[in-house]
Design an enzyme around this catalytic site. Structure first.
Site, PDB file in Angstrom:
ATOM      1  N   GLU A  57       0.845  -1.211   0.000  1.00  0.00           N
ATOM      2  CA  GLU A  57       0.000   0.000   0.000  1.00  0.00           C
ATOM      3  C   GLU A  57       0.872   1.250   0.000  1.00  0.00           C
ATOM      4  O   GLU A  57       0.675   2.169   0.783  1.00  0.00           O
ATOM      5  CB  GLU A  57      -0.923   0.001   1.224  1.00  0.00           C
ATOM      6  CG  GLU A  57      -1.774  -1.236   1.350  1.00  0.00           C
ATOM      7  CD  GLU A  57      -2.670  -1.237   2.580  1.00  0.00           C
ATOM      8  OE1 GLU A  57      -3.808  -1.725   2.486  1.00  0.00           O
ATOM      9  OE2 GLU A  57      -2.227  -0.737   3.634  1.00  0.00           O
ATOM     10  N   CYS A  63     -10.356   0.531   7.813  1.00  0.00           N
ATOM     11  CA  CYS A  63      -9.827   1.839   8.212  1.00  0.00           C
ATOM     12  C   CYS A  63     -10.409   2.971   7.376  1.00  0.00           C
ATOM     13  O   CYS A  63     -10.615   4.080   7.877  1.00  0.00           O
ATOM     14  CB  CYS A  63      -8.303   1.834   8.104  1.00  0.00           C
ATOM     15  SG  CYS A  63      -7.673   1.265   6.512  1.00  0.00           S
TER      16      CYS A  63
END
Length: 669
Positions: A324, A415
């Protein structure tokens, strides 16, 4: 409910408990002092209040996140979600709910939040430690955690990450309600960190940054310098662990954690993109409060690198799915673009702070691009469906595992939805800022902003239909005449600058000059750091009008971006556009936009909650039903704002369009 003036989230820059000698030179106007009347943002903020926040709380309950706290309180059971940082989804949702309560008192929501805080408080251990994945059953903690506290913090335990989000939520709740129930929980935990970490104590570079930002927020509320000192300590710990420096693997060489070298020696946006944004935001906070010039020099270089070499055309960052993370310079592929929604949110946090430090509009240009495009693309118009990643193109027959083709209501790692819940209600706090008699207007959103200049009340009223129309009007109403420097941002996109670097440029510049009128008459104005500055003694009813050019612009990429070679992206005002299957006969990957294509615009109030649509006569590649012949045919392209894609089902989408065909790749699937 006790009403307290608020400065929250990325816009929290004033100490409430102690007068600080040093801070950001520019201060934002609190979002509680800004009332919106526009459709674009009020509808989203209302959807966040009525749908996103309740849905987030409901999913925290249904997925076991709340149960984790209840089991931790009983010191028995089995951690029942996947990741040890799942605690933060409750903290972030409480934070978003607190912002909402600050603007919309709601006894039912207030009571519910208190019930959540009670559950959280009961899970806290006697010395202040709060981390359900360990407290439930310390002898069986799973692979992400060590057998003792903190021993895997620099890797995957996320103990300090959870603490940071707790502090952010606790300060938000205290400032919104005046209640100390959550704040006291956070302070007990922060005091534990002060006892455990620091010079002569335990050393660690937090594996996932945000505790630094959270500690600064606690410092602002409590005035405890130990919290600010600990935030700086954690930042300075980076770059001292032994890694395999020769390895090109970002996990082995420390790059993934921004830990390969001390922060003051870093000059490139690197590693996990969300962690990076939180680190750079924390560095900005500490630099503002301590005057650390080495921090400033580092984040200035890192910002230049990110905006010049590592940002997508619609403001997203974090190109690589493996980790990521940021890739190498100019590594911005379209087919596999990752672009986590949390990274876009972090990009807004960081750019706001950079503006508060430097007063340059280029930071707000990036903030605005991210906000209107790569960030709100992460939440569906229904307020309860989300993208974790934000694609640049979707093609039939191409199914990369990292690329999401449709929105989901929740994720195993959720998240992003809870981060959206906490960001959305704070958006009014990004509109205005001031430094003494300098008053900045950064974003163009209809409504009013209240502030004080020279101890006199001042109200600014905006009237516009932004981002669809470039006509802006500002009515200035001081309580009595006041000397003031009004600084209105003239966006880079209105000055022939697609982004504040050479990463993307307009194929052809606009010729119109931005005209500023004062009380109906065009005036000469000076430009400073991207702002039109009007200095005068302002009287009640003074009116400024600006008309920003809203041409459809063809954006081309730097030649170092091979995926975009020979292609154009479409921009109008701050909004980037895409073609989606729904409007283009089921396909988007076959469209060619010739250089002579002429675009028309049409506002469609019934489409995607109201959007400006672009249309042009273009070419499209067609394949016969038997798959034996290929030709081009005339077609009308319909382009919609990028943020609106995937709200009408699953199918092709693209941001970049070839201008001509150079070769055809034959696929048999």
């Amino acid at each position: 409910m006790k009403k307290i003036s608020l400065l929250l989230l990325a816009v929290c820059t004033v100490s409430y408990a102690s007068a600080q000698k040093q801070d950001y030179p520019i201060q934002p106007v609190a979002f509680t002092n800004v009332k919106l009347t526009d459709h674009f943002w009020t509808s989203r903020i209302e959807t966040n209040r009525k749908v996103t926040i309740p849905a987030s709380f409901a999913r925290c309950e249904s997925t076991g996140r709340v149960k984790n706290f209840q089991m931790a309180a009983e010191r028995k059971g089995k951690f029942c979600t996947t990741y040890p940082f799942d605690d933060t989804d409750i903290y972030k949702t409480i934070e978003g709910a607190s912002y909402s309560l600050a603007l919309h008192p709601d006894k039912k929501l207030d009571h519910y939040v208190d019930s959540m805080i009670t559950i959280v408080g009961k899970a806290q251990e006697g010395d202040g430690y709060l981390y359900t994945a360990r407290t439930i059953d310390p002898l069986h903690v799973g692979d992400w955690l060590g057998t003792e506290r903190w021993v895997k913090e620099q890797e995957n335990s996320h103990e300090l990450y959870c603490a940071g989000h707790m502090y952010e939520g606790a300060v938000a709740h205290y400032m919104a309600t005046g209640k100390r129930n959550f704040l006291d929980i956070a302070i007990r935990n922060a005091d534990l960190l002060v006892r455990v970490f620091g010079p002569g104590k335990r050393h660690v570079a937090p594996g996932h940054e945000i505790v630094e930002m959270g500690l600064v927020r606690l410092y602002r509320v409590t005035g405890k310098t130990e919290y600010l000192n600990l935030a700086k300590f954690f930042i300075d710990e980076r770059g001292h662990k032994e890694y395999n420096k020769k390895s090109k693997n970002v996990f082995e060489n420390g790059v993934y954690w921004q830990d390969d070298k001390p922060v003051i020696n870093q000059d490139e946006a690197e590693g996990h993109a969300v962690r990076a944004m939180y680190l750079y935001s924390g560095m900005a906070d500490v630099a503002a409060l301590t005057g650390d010039k080495q921090y400033l020099a580092a984040i200035d270089k890192i910002w230049d690198n990110m905006v010049g070499k590592k940002m997508y055309v619609q403001g997203s960052i974090g190109a690589v799915g493996d980790g990521e993370r940021f890739g190498a310079n100019y590594e911005l592929p379209n087919a596999t673009a990752y672009n986590e929604t949390c990274a876009a949110i972090g990009n807004v946090f960081w750019n706001q702070r950079m503006f508060l430090l430097h007063g340059d509009s280029k930071y707000i240009d990036v903030l605005e691009k991210t906000l209107y495009n790569g960030l709100i693309s992460g939440v569906g118009l229904d307020g309860k469906s989300f993208f974790y990643t934000n694609a640049m193109q979707i093609r039939d027959g191409f199914n990369h595992p990292d690329i999401e083709r449709e929105r989901a209501g929740w994720f195993t790692c959720s998240c992003c939805p809870t981060n959206v819940a906490r960001l959305m209600p704070s958006i009014p706090g990004y509109i205005y800022a001031q430094n003494g008699k300098d008053v900045f207007i950064n974003l163009f959103i209809s409504g009013t902003g209240d502030m004080k200049v020279d101890n006199k009340d001042l109200k600014i009223t905006q009237q516009n239909n932004y981002p669809w129309d470039g006509g802006l009007a500002f009515t200035i109403n001081p309580a009595s005449a006041v000397d003031m420097n009004l600084k209105i941002r003239i966006p880079g996109w209105a000055q022939n600058q697609a982004v504040p670097s050479d990463l993307y440029i307009y194929q052809q510049n606009m010729s119109q000059k931005v005209i500023v009128k004062l009380n109906g008459k065009a005036i000469d104005y000076k430009m400073e750091h991207g702002y039109a500055v009007i200095s005068k003694k302002w009287k009640k009813g003074d009116k400024v009008e600006i008309n920003l050019p809203m041409d459809v612009q063809r954006v081309i990429a730097n030649t170092n971006l091979p995926d975009d070679a020979g292609k154009v992206a479409l921009q109008r005002g701050p909004v980037m556009y895409c073609a989606e299957w729904k409007d283009n006969d089921g396909k988007a990957s076959n469209i060619i936009v010739p250089q002579n294509a002429v675009f028309t615009t049409n506002y469609q109030p019934e489409l995607l909650n109201g959007v400006m649509v672009l249309k042009a006569d273009v070419k499209a590649v067609a394949v016969t039903a038997d798959g034996q012949n290929v030709s081009t045919q005339n077609k009308t392209l319909t382009a919609i704002p990028y943020y609106g894609w995937a709200n009408r089902g699953k199918g092709e989408m693209t941001v970049w369009f070839p201008q001509q065909v150079k070769y055809v790749e034959l696929l048999a699937n």
